[in-house]
Scaffold this motif. Structure first.
Motif, PDB file in Angstrom:
ATOM      1  N   SER A  60      -0.869  -0.490   9.452  1.00  0.00           N
ATOM      2  CA  SER A  60      -1.352  -1.782   9.939  1.00  0.00           C
ATOM      3  C   SER A  60      -1.145  -2.876   8.900  1.00  0.00           C
ATOM      4  O   SER A  60      -0.739  -3.998   9.221  1.00  0.00           O
ATOM      5  CB  SER A  60      -2.836  -1.679  10.298  1.00  0.00           C
ATOM      6  OG  SER A  60      -3.043  -0.718  11.296  1.00  0.00           O
ATOM      7  N   PHE A  61      -1.418  -2.571   7.635  1.00  0.00           N
ATOM      8  CA  PHE A  61      -1.261  -3.555   6.563  1.00  0.00           C
ATOM      9  C   PHE A  61       0.201  -3.967   6.397  1.00  0.00           C
ATOM     10  O   PHE A  61       0.513  -5.152   6.211  1.00  0.00           O
ATOM     11  CB  PHE A  61      -1.808  -2.987   5.260  1.00  0.00           C
ATOM     12  CG  PHE A  61      -1.580  -3.889   4.074  1.00  0.00           C
ATOM     13  CD1 PHE A  61      -2.230  -5.112   3.985  1.00  0.00           C
ATOM     14  CD2 PHE A  61      -0.714  -3.514   3.057  1.00  0.00           C
ATOM     15  CE1 PHE A  61      -2.021  -5.951   2.896  1.00  0.00           C
ATOM     16  CE2 PHE A  61      -0.506  -4.342   1.973  1.00  0.00           C
ATOM     17  CZ  PHE A  61      -1.161  -5.565   1.885  1.00  0.00           C
ATOM     18  N   LEU A  62       1.098  -3.005   6.474  1.00  0.00           N
ATOM     19  CA  LEU A  62       2.516  -3.315   6.319  1.00  0.00           C
ATOM     20  C   LEU A  62       3.015  -4.220   7.439  1.00  0.00           C
ATOM     21  O   LEU A  62       3.759  -5.181   7.205  1.00  0.00           O
ATOM     22  CB  LEU A  62       3.332  -2.015   6.279  1.00  0.00           C
ATOM     23  CG  LEU A  62       3.156  -1.152   5.024  1.00  0.00           C
ATOM     24  CD1 LEU A  62       3.946   0.143   5.156  1.00  0.00           C
ATOM     25  CD2 LEU A  62       3.585  -1.918   3.775  1.00  0.00           C
ATOM     26  N   ILE A  63       2.582  -3.926   8.675  1.00  0.00           N
ATOM     27  CA  ILE A  63       2.994  -4.765   9.800  1.00  0.00           C
ATOM     28  C   ILE A  63       2.431  -6.171   9.639  1.00  0.00           C
ATOM     29  O   ILE A  63       3.114  -7.175   9.910  1.00  0.00           O
ATOM     30  CB  ILE A  63       2.546  -4.141  11.134  1.00  0.00           C
ATOM     31  CG1 ILE A  63       3.238  -2.785  11.340  1.00  0.00           C
ATOM     32  CG2 ILE A  63       2.869  -5.060  12.304  1.00  0.00           C
ATOM     33  CD1 ILE A  63       2.769  -2.038  12.567  1.00  0.00           C
ATOM     34  N   ALA A  64       1.162  -6.266   9.199  1.00  0.00           N
ATOM     35  CA  ALA A  64       0.559  -7.583   8.982  1.00  0.00           C
ATOM     36  C   ALA A  64       1.301  -8.354   7.892  1.00  0.00           C
ATOM     37  O   ALA A  64       1.502  -9.568   8.006  1.00  0.00           O
ATOM     38  CB  ALA A  64      -0.916  -7.419   8.610  1.00  0.00           C
ATOM     39  N   SER A  65       1.703  -7.663   6.841  1.00  0.00           N
ATOM     40  CA  SER A  65       2.432  -8.328   5.751  1.00  0.00           C
ATOM     41  C   SER A  65       3.754  -8.894   6.242  1.00  0.00           C
ATOM     42  O   SER A  65       4.148 -10.013   5.889  1.00  0.00           O
ATOM     43  CB  SER A  65       2.670  -7.334   4.605  1.00  0.00           C
ATOM     44  OG  SER A  65       1.457  -6.865   4.079  1.00  0.00           O
ATOM     45  N   ILE A  66       4.446  -8.118   7.067  1.00  0.00           N
ATOM     46  CA  ILE A  66       5.727  -8.584   7.610  1.00  0.00           C
ATOM     47  C   ILE A  66       5.513  -9.796   8.499  1.00  0.00           C
ATOM     48  O   ILE A  66       6.268 -10.768   8.451  1.00  0.00           O
ATOM     49  CB  ILE A  66       6.412  -7.441   8.388  1.00  0.00           C
ATOM     50  CG1 ILE A  66       6.790  -6.309   7.428  1.00  0.00           C
ATOM     51  CG2 ILE A  66       7.630  -7.957   9.137  1.00  0.00           C
ATOM     52  CD1 ILE A  66       7.284  -5.061   8.121  1.00  0.00           C
ATOM     53  N   ARG A  67       4.459  -9.741   9.305  1.00  0.00           N
ATOM     54  CA  ARG A  67       4.180 -10.851  10.222  1.00  0.00           C
ATOM     55  C   ARG A  67       3.830 -12.129   9.469  1.00  0.00           C
ATOM     56  O   ARG A  67       4.323 -13.216   9.786  1.00  0.00           O
ATOM     57  CB  ARG A  67       3.030 -10.457  11.156  1.00  0.00           C
ATOM     58  CG  ARG A  67       2.356 -11.628  11.881  1.00  0.00           C
ATOM     59  CD  ARG A  67       3.285 -12.261  12.904  1.00  0.00           C
ATOM     60  NE  ARG A  67       2.665 -13.414  13.526  1.00  0.00           N
ATOM     61  CZ  ARG A  67       2.847 -14.667  13.168  1.00  0.00           C
ATOM     62  NH1 ARG A  67       3.627 -14.942  12.142  1.00  0.00           N
ATOM     63  NH2 ARG A  67       2.266 -15.659  13.821  1.00  0.00           N
ATOM     64  N   LEU A  68       2.986 -12.026   8.460  1.00  0.00           N
ATOM     65  CA  LEU A  68       2.496 -13.216   7.773  1.00  0.00           C
ATOM     66  C   LEU A  68       3.463 -13.733   6.714  1.00  0.00           C
ATOM     67  O   LEU A  68       3.353 -14.874   6.274  1.00  0.00           O
ATOM     68  CB  LEU A  68       1.135 -12.915   7.128  1.00  0.00           C
ATOM     69  CG  LEU A  68       0.020 -12.564   8.115  1.00  0.00           C
ATOM     70  CD1 LEU A  68      -1.225 -12.117   7.378  1.00  0.00           C
ATOM     71  CD2 LEU A  68      -0.296 -13.754   9.011  1.00  0.00           C
ATOM     72  N   ARG A  69       4.359 -12.891   6.246  1.00  0.00           N
ATOM     73  CA  ARG A  69       5.364 -13.273   5.242  1.00  0.00           C
ATOM     74  C   ARG A  69       4.725 -13.858   3.981  1.00  0.00           C
ATOM     75  O   ARG A  69       5.272 -14.769   3.350  1.00  0.00           O
ATOM     76  CB  ARG A  69       6.362 -14.263   5.843  1.00  0.00           C
ATOM     77  CG  ARG A  69       7.274 -13.658   6.884  1.00  0.00           C
ATOM     78  CD  ARG A  69       8.168 -14.686   7.498  1.00  0.00           C
ATOM     79  NE  ARG A  69       7.426 -15.647   8.294  1.00  0.00           N
ATOM     80  CZ  ARG A  69       7.968 -16.712   8.871  1.00  0.00           C
ATOM     81  NH1 ARG A  69       9.255 -16.955   8.720  1.00  0.00           N
ATOM     82  NH2 ARG A  69       7.227 -17.533   9.580  1.00  0.00           N
TER      83      ARG A  69
END
Length: 751
Positions: free
Chosen positions: A207-216
């Motif tokens: 979940s954290f990795l996906i959020a990081s990609i989304r928020l850049r």
């Protein structure tokens, strides 16, 4: 914003620091409470029994008179009546605090061959057919009665079997074949711990990795991560301090709250990014104040509706489901508080560094204009224009799919059978198959025959009635095994020879009475004498326990009436049947309750009954399509599935609320309905897709579980989330773009 409530930069900094300091100081207490909650795992089989049911009360009554029926069955290839390791293992295990007594084939056969019964070996073995001994191969087993200490730590109790078998008998763990409620609960406990300390960590990372990609932005992603972790820890601490405990379903609470908290934080972070990009329109408020001003209503309302969906599970009569609904709803509400306390404070003190793009203009106004232009020209702009052109077709297709799937809802099936709880390749299923092939059926049902205290029949005559009932049970079509006082007594006679008289005297003696009471097949009350018949049915197979229990009742009722006695039917099978029916009732009641309350909330927010009912259509879409689809592909509902419908309804409303908030703001700002729709789609579609990916990515990890209810929970939530995305990004815009969308537009907006 009212000037009286505006804070100076110095005041904002001071308040932000106070908030973060208080939250940091609370961390030790929160961590301690969360860890204590995680260590309180308990999977007592009785917690799954429906409360406030007559069948549960009857089961309690049975245990009061005949003792606990929680057992562990142990056998292995080569475990025969002549295997000395049977007695060795029995002696070793009864010497531990985990087991009260051990019943084995060799012991019972030996007892039946001794005076006064003096059965032959073959006769003694035949009396134990299908329960303790297989007459053809003389394969036998140990039936261990689990003590109170063993029930308090079933994992250790089962581990003791493995350790004693290794030390005393040289048997490796892989050679043992184990079954029974104690073994099942221990397997679930072990899986709970694996979910908490292995899969949950992986879920958080995904979940954290996906959020990081989304928020850049690593800094912004870290803030979102802290919100999610802190919210989850607070919810677990609340559970501990209010007396709640973990079980297998509750192990899904931390990852579910984590992904929901991250989802809400991503939405608010998305508002912040929009406010920064459009800083010229923020005026004196600034991007952070604009973020809170724009985000507090949709985020709070979304959390409130999600909490309503989860809290509707409190209507369940199955305790783990009720507790999941309670603490997940509390956790969602807590996460909103943490979100609006921590994230604005952290953004004020540690704002993410802007990453200007070379193609963007220098001024904020031009940058925002370019961003919206790119958005309209991009994929989202193309998609919303396509939806607007084909709104009628898309609406009809989605509604047709809903109607088709809804056709299967009245016929949906549920299951709580053992073989549906574990994967076919699991050790639990393989052990049950071996035991049923080599010994007999493993799932018990209890029949108690009641004789009035004033009944003139003696023990021998009463035993004749019990024997007739047993014979009647064996006449049924299903393969069953039975055991009662008759199996442990000499042959029943009606003659008048000296031998028959002696045998009747023996059966009617106090010694026989005490022996049968000690064997838990006979019990006395003030008004009655109770005779127990244990019926065992197949655990592996297509047996419908509800139909079997009713068929058993109908088969022996005439015989009981003929002999002027009555019967009580209890045990695992009737309770499984009750739980199975309760699952469906809980599913529909909780979903309807959540639907009704959320619809009322939307009526108040939208100030229109028509608009609120239309807004609920895309929120019904995922539940109707997925659960109706399950029936069409013949997949039964598991215990874990009950929670998903109400949870998914709340989650679906989240995105609906965010979408409608921006749509109505566009209308209020003078945009036409189509322009407002395009603006709302551009602002929300990216966040919706990525929050769905975050939730789905975090939950799909649990599909690696070997416990089928959790596996089904994970897959169902993923498909429900994806269906909710279709409902909010296809069906809802199609409704808004069509004639029905006029119900969402006030007179001041242009159509």
């Amino acid at each position: 914003m009212n000037p009286r409530f505006r804070l100076s930069p110095v005041q904002r900094t001071r308040y932000a620091r106070v908030i973060l300091v208080v939250m940091v100081l609370a961390i030790p207490l929160i961590i301690w409470g969360a860890l204590m909650a995680l260590r309180s795992t308990s999977n007592d089989p009785r917690q799954w029994l429906p409360r406030s049911f007559a069948a549960t009360d009857t089961y309690d009554w049975f245990q009061l008179h005949f003792g606990s029926d929680e057992i562990a069955v142990v056998s292995w290839p080569g475990c025969t009546l002549d295997d000395p390791r049977v007695d060795q293992l029995a002696a070793a295990l009864t010497a531990t605090p985990f087991y009260d007594r051990a019943l084995s084939g060799p012991d019972v056969v030996h007892e039946l061959m001794q005076p006064p019964l003096e059965f032959s070996r073959n006769a003694a073995i035949s009396r134990l057919r299908g329960t303790l001994v297989d007459p053809d191969t003389e394969t036998t087993c140990l039936v261990l009665s689990t003590s109170a200490e063993g029930r308090s730590d079933r994992v250790q109790a089962v581990q003791q079997i493995n350790d004693s078998a290794k030390q005393e008998c040289g048997l490796d763990e892989s050679e043992l074949r184990l079954a029974g409620p104690t073994v099942d609960a221990a397997a679930i406990d072990l899986e709970s711990r694996r979910l908490l300390f292995q899969l949950a960590g992986l879920s958080a990372l995904v979940s954290f990795l996906i959020a990081s990609i989304r928020l850049r932005s690593v800094r912004l992603a870290t803030m979102v991560f802290v919100v999610a972790v802190y919210s989850t820890a607070v919810a677990l601490a609340v559970m501990h301090f209010t007396g709640g405990t973990m079980n297998l379903l509750m192990t899904m609470l931390p990852p579910l709250l984590y992904v929901l908290s991250i989802s809400s934080a991503v939405h608010l972070a998305n508002y912040y990014r929009d406010a920064v990009a459009d800083s010229a329109s923020s005026g004196s408020m600034g991007p952070l104040a604009t973020t809170v001003s724009h985000g507090w209503l949709p985020c709070s309302l979304a959390a409130f509706t999600t909490a309503i969906g989860l809290a509707s599970l409190l209507m369940s009569k199955i305790e783990p489901i009720r507790m999941f609904g309670l603490y997940s709803a509390i956790g969602v509400v807590v996460s909103v508080g943490v979100l609006f306390l921590f994230l604005p404070a952290a953004l004020h003190l540690f704002p993410p560094r802007p990453k200007p793009d070379a193609t963007e203009s220098v001024t904020g106004q031009t940058r925002a204009a370019d961003q919206r232009a790119d958005q309209a020209a991009g994929l989202s702009g193309t998609m919303i224009r396509w939806i607007s052109r084909h709104h009628l077709l898309l609406t009809l297709v989605c509604v047709a799919v809903m109607v088709f799937c809804a056709w299967g809802l009245p016929h949906i099936k549920s299951t709580v059978r053992l073989q549906d709880r574990f994967l076919p390749s699991s050790d639990a299923i393989q052990d049950y198959k071996w035991l049923e092939e080599n010994l007999g059926p493993m799932v018990p049902l209890e029949v108690v025959v009641h004789f009035d205290r004033q009944d003139p029949r003696d023990t021998m005559q009463r035993m004749h009635v019990v024997a007739e009932v047993q014979n009647q049970i064996h006449s049924m079509d299903e393969a069953v095994a039975t055991m009662s006082a008759v199996n442990l007594s000499p042959g029943l006679t009606r003659g008048r020879s000296v031998r028959d008289v002696v045998q009747r005297t023996l059966v009617n003696s106090d010694r026989t009475h005490q022996r049968l009471v000690g064997a838990h097949f006979l019990a006395d009350t003030d008004d009655e004498q109770l005779w127990r018949i244990t019926v065992r049915a197949k655990a592996i197979g297509d047996l419908d326990y509800g139909q079997f229990a009713e068929s058993l009742r109908q088969t022996i009722r005439p015989l009981l009436e003929q002999n002027k006695v009555r019967g009580t039917y209890t045990g695992v099978i009737p309770l499984i049947y009750k739980a199975q029916r309760q699952l469906l009732q809980d599913l529909f009641r909780s979903f309807l309750a959540a639907f009704g309350v959320i619809a009322l909330v939307l009526m108040v927010v939208l100030r229109s009954i028509t608009a609120a009912l239309l807004a609920m259509i895309p929120n019904l879409f995922p539940a109707i399509v997925i659960f109706g689809g399950l029936e069409w592909i013949n997949i039964p509902i598991q215990i874990g599935s009950v929670m998903t419908a109400s949870a998914a309804l709340g989650i679906a409303v989240d995105d609906t609320v965010h979408f409608l908030t921006w749509f109505r703001r566009g209308i209020s700002n003078g945009l036409s309905r189509r322009e407002a729709l395009q603006d709302a789609f551009g602002r929300c579609s990216g966040a919706m897709v990525h929050t769905t990916l975050i939730c789905a990515g975090g939950l799909i990890v649990f599909a690696a579980s070997s416990f089928v209810p959790i596996l089904h929970f994970a897959w169902l939530m993923v498909f429900l989330l994806l269906a909710a995305l279709v409902g909010d990004l296809v069906l809802l815009p199609a409704i808004l773009a069509g004639p029905l969308g006029r119900g969402f537009v006030r007179k001041r907006g242009r159509d």
